[in-house]
Design a protein around this motif. Structure first.
Motif, PDB file in Angstrom:
ATOM      1  N   LYS A  18       0.834  -1.198   0.000  1.00 30.79           N
ATOM      2  CA  LYS A  18       0.000   0.000   0.000  1.00 30.79           C
ATOM      3  C   LYS A  18       0.870   1.248   0.000  1.00 30.79           C
ATOM      4  O   LYS A  18       0.475   2.284  -0.513  1.00 30.79           O
ATOM      5  CB  LYS A  18      -0.916  -0.007   1.221  1.00 30.79           C
ATOM      6  CG  LYS A  18      -1.834   1.205   1.308  1.00 30.79           C
ATOM      7  CD  LYS A  18      -2.821   1.076   2.453  1.00 30.79           C
ATOM      8  CE  LYS A  18      -3.738   2.303   2.508  1.00 30.79           C
ATOM      9  NZ  LYS A  18      -4.764   2.171   3.575  1.00 30.79           N
ATOM     10  N   TYR A  19       2.064   1.129   0.576  1.00 31.45           N
ATOM     11  CA  TYR A  19       2.954   2.270   0.704  1.00 31.45           C
ATOM     12  C   TYR A  19       4.293   1.998   0.026  1.00 31.45           C
ATOM     13  O   TYR A  19       4.796   0.871   0.046  1.00 31.45           O
ATOM     14  CB  TYR A  19       3.228   2.579   2.180  1.00 31.45           C
ATOM     15  CG  TYR A  19       1.985   2.853   2.994  1.00 31.45           C
ATOM     16  CD1 TYR A  19       1.429   4.117   3.030  1.00 31.45           C
ATOM     17  CD2 TYR A  19       1.366   1.839   3.727  1.00 31.45           C
ATOM     18  CE1 TYR A  19       0.278   4.375   3.777  1.00 31.45           C
ATOM     19  CE2 TYR A  19       0.225   2.080   4.472  1.00 31.45           C
ATOM     20  CZ  TYR A  19      -0.312   3.353   4.489  1.00 31.45           C
ATOM     21  OH  TYR A  19      -1.441   3.598   5.220  1.00 31.45           O
ATOM     22  N   ASP A  78       1.458   6.607   0.477  1.00 34.26           N
ATOM     23  CA  ASP A  78       0.365   5.826  -0.099  1.00 34.26           C
ATOM     24  C   ASP A  78       0.296   6.178  -1.584  1.00 34.26           C
ATOM     25  O   ASP A  78      -0.196   7.236  -1.968  1.00 34.26           O
ATOM     26  CB  ASP A  78      -0.943   6.198   0.607  1.00 34.26           C
ATOM     27  CG  ASP A  78      -2.141   5.376   0.143  1.00 34.26           C
ATOM     28  OD1 ASP A  78      -2.135   4.934  -1.025  1.00 34.26           O
ATOM     29  OD2 ASP A  78      -3.078   5.204   0.928  1.00 34.26           O
ATOM     30  N   TRP A  79       0.808   5.270  -2.430  1.00 35.87           N
ATOM     31  CA  TRP A  79       0.993   5.589  -3.848  1.00 35.87           C
ATOM     32  C   TRP A  79      -0.340   5.883  -4.549  1.00 35.87           C
ATOM     33  O   TRP A  79      -0.398   6.770  -5.403  1.00 35.87           O
ATOM     34  CB  TRP A  79       1.738   4.472  -4.570  1.00 35.87           C
ATOM     35  CG  TRP A  79       1.056   3.134  -4.542  1.00 35.87           C
ATOM     36  CD1 TRP A  79       1.272   2.128  -3.644  1.00 35.87           C
ATOM     37  CD2 TRP A  79       0.049   2.657  -5.439  1.00 35.87           C
ATOM     38  NE1 TRP A  79       0.449   1.054  -3.913  1.00 35.87           N
ATOM     39  CE2 TRP A  79      -0.306   1.347  -5.018  1.00 35.87           C
ATOM     40  CE3 TRP A  79      -0.584   3.186  -6.557  1.00 35.87           C
ATOM     41  CZ2 TRP A  79      -1.267   0.574  -5.694  1.00 35.87           C
ATOM     42  CZ3 TRP A  79      -1.545   2.429  -7.214  1.00 35.87           C
ATOM     43  CH2 TRP A  79      -1.867   1.141  -6.785  1.00 35.87           C
ATOM     44  N   LYS A 130      -3.230   7.018  -3.152  1.00 37.77           N
ATOM     45  CA  LYS A 130      -3.780   8.276  -2.658  1.00 37.77           C
ATOM     46  C   LYS A 130      -3.065   9.450  -3.312  1.00 37.77           C
ATOM     47  O   LYS A 130      -3.706  10.392  -3.799  1.00 37.77           O
ATOM     48  CB  LYS A 130      -3.645   8.357  -1.138  1.00 37.77           C
ATOM     49  CG  LYS A 130      -4.087   9.684  -0.546  1.00 37.77           C
ATOM     50  CD  LYS A 130      -3.846   9.717   0.948  1.00 37.77           C
ATOM     51  CE  LYS A 130      -4.160  11.098   1.515  1.00 37.77           C
ATOM     52  NZ  LYS A 130      -3.278  12.149   0.974  1.00 37.77           N
ATOM     53  N   GLN A 179      -3.380  -6.409  -0.853  1.00 41.02           N
ATOM     54  CA  GLN A 179      -2.378  -5.484  -0.321  1.00 41.02           C
ATOM     55  C   GLN A 179      -1.560  -6.146   0.774  1.00 41.02           C
ATOM     56  O   GLN A 179      -1.987  -7.128   1.377  1.00 41.02           O
ATOM     57  CB  GLN A 179      -3.049  -4.236   0.268  1.00 41.02           C
ATOM     58  CG  GLN A 179      -3.587  -3.264  -0.738  1.00 41.02           C
ATOM     59  CD  GLN A 179      -4.149  -2.012  -0.089  1.00 41.02           C
ATOM     60  OE1 GLN A 179      -4.246  -0.995  -0.716  1.00 41.02           O
ATOM     61  NE2 GLN A 179      -4.556  -2.078   1.165  1.00 41.02           N
ATOM     62  N   VAL A 203       0.003  -4.971   4.419  1.00 36.67           N
ATOM     63  CA  VAL A 203      -0.118  -3.926   5.425  1.00 36.67           C
ATOM     64  C   VAL A 203       0.667  -4.336   6.662  1.00 36.67           C
ATOM     65  O   VAL A 203       1.118  -5.479   6.789  1.00 36.67           O
ATOM     66  CB  VAL A 203      -1.593  -3.677   5.806  1.00 36.67           C
ATOM     67  CG1 VAL A 203      -2.395  -3.194   4.610  1.00 36.67           C
ATOM     68  CG2 VAL A 203      -2.229  -4.940   6.392  1.00 36.67           C
ATOM     69  N   GLN A 228      -6.621   2.414   8.584  1.00 43.02           N
ATOM     70  CA  GLN A 228      -5.987   2.191   7.293  1.00 43.02           C
ATOM     71  C   GLN A 228      -5.941   0.710   6.912  1.00 43.02           C
ATOM     72  O   GLN A 228      -5.568   0.372   5.788  1.00 43.02           O
ATOM     73  CB  GLN A 228      -4.573   2.778   7.312  1.00 43.02           C
ATOM     74  CG  GLN A 228      -4.568   4.281   7.493  1.00 43.02           C
ATOM     75  CD  GLN A 228      -3.194   4.893   7.312  1.00 43.02           C
ATOM     76  OE1 GLN A 228      -2.502   4.591   6.354  1.00 43.02           O
ATOM     77  NE2 GLN A 228      -2.799   5.755   8.236  1.00 43.02           N
ATOM     78  N   ASP A 245      -9.111  -1.078   4.040  1.00 38.72           N
ATOM     79  CA  ASP A 245      -9.296  -1.132   2.591  1.00 38.72           C
ATOM     80  C   ASP A 245      -9.931  -2.458   2.195  1.00 38.72           C
ATOM     81  O   ASP A 245     -10.574  -2.567   1.159  1.00 38.72           O
ATOM     82  CB  ASP A 245      -7.955  -0.995   1.866  1.00 38.72           C
ATOM     83  CG  ASP A 245      -7.464   0.438   1.838  1.00 38.72           C
ATOM     84  OD1 ASP A 245      -8.307   1.347   1.921  1.00 38.72           O
ATOM     85  OD2 ASP A 245      -6.250   0.645   1.738  1.00 38.72           O
TER      86      ASP A 245
END
Length: 805
Positions: free
Chosen positions: A298-299, A304-305, A307, A385, A387, A395, A398
């Motif tokens: 996700k990051y 956060d790519w 977002k 994802q 996380v 967060q 999702d």
């Protein structure tokens, strides 16, 4: 005019056109509604630029078959793919259908175009359409030929240039050749392992020592080509390294991918700066989306790519025409927004044990392959994802499922345990898999569940009539080898699920959906159970409600949540969410506490809530305390959690004893025009029931079924045989007889307002004015694809150089 000259002219014309357009600056992060609106506008822009049945540049359609213009059919293929990815259907749109027919009739020797066309073939029905079958066969032959060491030779060099006949290479063309071949194999064509081996060897050899990739020899390493390299190695990993991790010997790391991801993590802060842009900017963002989806992360570092990317694209979209300047830019923008926001089936947890990384990732392709199967069965894009517990719990939502895999004894910190508990109380579901059927993992997973949810009892094997087995896409009765699935329940919904034996993670890693298809179908059914079969939320949309810190409450309502019976607090997250709704909408704070059912404990309250499951047994003094609370002016609200019929029957017996003849009022529902339903200052409208309630409530019912007891002309007892408690949590989940989350929240809101004098909503805040933003330049025509996979990135470092191709 040469191809180079035509490119320069096109860029000059497009830049002039872009600067003449207005651009919209959206204050703050892009909302899901803004993203949806951006996609719709961009789709309209593409259709507006269609000339006849294609999107080729003026003068690019040949009058004869040879010579073909540079990248012939490429722009049309990219536009067509983007429209399909956005959900457009050729069956309902004649313009899209005509474009697909045009692609079938026109051949190309361009590697970019072949790569893009392949995405189209993979997204349309192709098993019975001979014209598509022929196109898939022909394009496969051309891409194989273009990757050969020499024309007609048996060996592969694994690289491409602009055309099939070219024997030099560049990374940009090479990535689209591979992406095209990936799509063609997904569409059913067999591709020799020798091809994938050659591709992987070539890209590994061309990786810079820094971890990135360049356009060609002696060129500088860039984000665009590094994204290309990472995405390509994810594809080859799928085809060549499926056995990685099946023996449970620790986490599996693909070093070239890990180095590439580390390089990209360093570059992303520069890419997301407001001043970032350039000729290949949209081309780059689509590359970032591809590796973000492929890696599962996700990051990138702390960014956060999706977002960041969606914020940028929404801000840079042209107000007047809806696109991003050019057809290719707009295609890339649509693909980023559409594919990046696809619903997330499950989040895979990256976790530690005693501050050391645990064996959470022994099967690096388990989640990716399992979700790919679910996506194919549901015929829509779905994501997954990775996380960790270093972020706010919100967060993690999702996805409705948090997947924990491993073969070690689990040991979470107190803070991490608190986050796991909160995730579940907010409506989440934790799924555990004991890699290699490890008993230590299974035992400690069970211990963790019973520690977090002590009132839930013990894990048990799911009943044969459980909604996971009987109400989803795949019926367990048809499975030859039924998975051993254990569940921990609050008697309303499953909180945690565990597969202690059978090891579906191994089948998922191997993508063995032939001999072990039940393992894939089990995940599909769990996911559908967790979304009630229909509530697939785009990434970024949420049912969670966060309190608005800018609102000062003008009033406080205190609610006693009665701590009585064996399951008095099955869904504590519901009241937290409703409190935030009341704060944000009415400026009213709701304070709740678990209190004993006695006169002294209830003396400070005017509203009490009683819920639970099973055969509720109240002592004589507890029953008298209920009656005394009501006689003293209190309002008693009761709901059967999950729609539990035993609880409803038991509490009605209690009310019958305490209220005598007045309890007979419970035989009928409150009238639809009762003042309770307008206590919020507006009608509640039609109510919605959960799908599981169909057949249990009168068919076609669109009014509430709340019942009540009026004492001395005051509605003093409000009873719902249908669930409100789980509905207030906000998530959709199967197996509950009750109101849909939105309706349950509305009804309990009205109950509180009715019992406390009513209220009107706060005035809506005005939207912030839009400000202009500079546009980005044109992107190079190129084609997308749909790989999957993941690798763990390294820690943050200094930003990379400005974006170049």
């Amino acid at each position: 005019m040469s191809f180079r000259q035509s490119k320069i002219l096109l860029c000059v014309l497009v830049v002039g056109m872009i600067w003449s357009l207005g651009y919209q600056q959206i204050a703050g992060a892009a909302t899901t509604e803004q993203v949806d609106d951006a996609i719709k506008k961009a789709v309209e822009f593409l259709y507006s630029k269609q000339t006849g049945d294609n999107w080729e540049p003026p003068g690019a359609v040949p009058q004869a078959k040879r010579p073909l213009p540079p990248h012939f059919t490429g722009v049309t293929a990219l536009a067509t793919y983007a429209l399909l990815a956005a959900g457009e259907s050729p069956a309902s749109n004649a313009k899209l259908k005509s474009a697909i027919e045009w692609l079938k009739k026109n051949q190309t020797d361009s590697i970019y175009a072949l790569g893009m066309r392949a995405q189209v073939w993979n997204l349309i029905p192709h098993d019975k359409d001979q014209t598509v079958i022929d196109a898939i066969r022909k394009d496969t032959e051309l891409l194989l030929e273009g990757a050969r060491k020499a024309k007609g030779a048996p060996g592969f060099r694994g690289l491409y240039h602009y055309t099939v006949d070219a024997r030099t290479y560049d990374s940009s063309a090479s990535q689209y050749g591979v992406l095209g071949m990936w799509a063609l194999q997904q569409a059913g064509r067999e591709v020799p392992d020798a091809y994938w081996n050659a591709v992987e060897e070539a890209w590994r050899k061309n990786q810079d020592a820094s971890g990135g990739w360049a356009y060609g020899k002696a060129a500088a390493v860039t984000p665009t080509m590094t994204a290309a390299g990472i995405a390509t190695l994810f594809i080859t990993q799928d085809f060549l390294r499926s056995n990685d991790g099946i023996s449970c010997r620790g986490n599996t790391v693909n070093e070239p991918i890990a180095k590439g991801m580390a390089w990209m993590e360093k570059a992303i802060p520069e890419i997301t700066k407001p001043a970032a842009g350039g000729q290949w900017y949209f081309y780059l963002w689509y590359g970032i989306e591809r590796i973000g989806v492929a890696s599962g992360y996700k990051y990138f570092g702390t960014i956060d790519w999706y977002k960041e990317g969606s914020d940028i694209l929404v801000k840079k979209q042209a107000v007047k025409v809806g696109g991003w300047g050019t057809i290719p830019n707009t295609g890339f923008g649509i693909l980023f927004l559409s594919r990046g926001r696809a619903p997330v089936v499950m989040n895979k947890l990256q976790y530690s044990i005693d501050k050391k990384e645990a064996n959470w990732n022994q099967r690096p392709r388990d989640a990716a392959n399992a979700v790919k199967y679910v996506s194919k069965q549901m015929e829509r894009d779905l994501n997954w994802q990775i996380v960790n517990l270093g972020v706010d719990v919100e967060q993690l939502h999702d996805s409705p499922i948090l997947y924990i895999a491993g073969n070690q004894a689990l040991k979470f910190s107190e803070d991490d345990e608190a986050k796991l508990k909160k995730f579940v109380n907010q409506g989440g579901l934790i799924l555990g898999n004991a890699d290699c059927a490890d008993t230590n993992f299974a035992k400690t997973f069970k211990t963790l569940g019973m520690k977090l949810f002590p009132n839930a009892g013990e894990f048990r094997r799911l009943e044969t009539d459980h909604p996971i087995y009987t109400r989803q896409q795949f019926l367990a009765k048809n499975w030859r080898d039924k998975p051993n699935l254990l569940g921990l329940s609050n008697h309303v919904r499953e909180l945690m699920l565990l597969v202690p034996t059978g090891d579906p993670g191994k089948a998922w890693q191997l993508a063995d959906n032939k001999s072990k298809e039940e393992q894939f179908q089990m995940l599909s059914d769990i996911f559908l159970y967790a979304v009630e079969g229909k509530d697939l939320r785009f990434k970024g949309s949420t049912y969670l409600v966060t309190p608005d810190s800018t609102i000062s409450a003008s009033k406080t309502i205190k609610v006693a949540r009665l701590d009585v019976g064996e399951n008095s607090d099955p869904e504590p997250g519901g009241w937290s969410r409703l409190s935030n709704v009341m704060h944000n909408t009415y400026g009213i704070d709701v304070e709740t506490a678990l209190v004993k059912l006695d006169a002294a404990s209830l003396s400070d309250y005017k509203i009490a809530h009683l819920t639970g499951t099973g055969k509720l047994k109240l002592k004589d003094d507890e029953q008298k305390a209920l009656k005394s609370f009501v006689d003293g002016g209190g309002t008693l609200v009761i709901d059967a959690a999950g729609g539990d019929s035993e609880f409803a029957a038991a509490i009605e017996d209690v009310l019958g004893v305490q209220f005598g003849a007045d309890a007979k009022q419970l035989a009928d529902s409150l009238p639809a025009d009762h003042a309770l339903y307008s206590s919020a200052g507006e009608p509640i409208g039609d109510v919605v029931y959960r799908s599981f309630a169909r057949g249990k409530v009168p068919r076609g019912t669109i009014t509430p079924l709340l019942r009540g007891i009026t004492v001395n002309k005051r509605l003093a007892v409000i009873l719902s045989r249908e669930d409100l408690s789980a509905g207030m949590v906000g998530n959709s989940i199967d197996g509950i007889t009750g109101y849909a989350p939105s309706t349950a929240t509305t009804l309990m809101r009205n109950v509180l307002l009715f019992a406390s004098g009513g209220a009107k909503p706060l005035p809506k805040k005005p939207s912030a004015p839009a400000a202009p933003a500079k546009p980005a330049g044109p992107a190079k025509p190129a084609g997308p694809a749909k790989p999957a996979g993941h690798a763990k990135p390294a820690g943050p470092a200094k930003p990379a150089a400005p974006v170049k191709k």
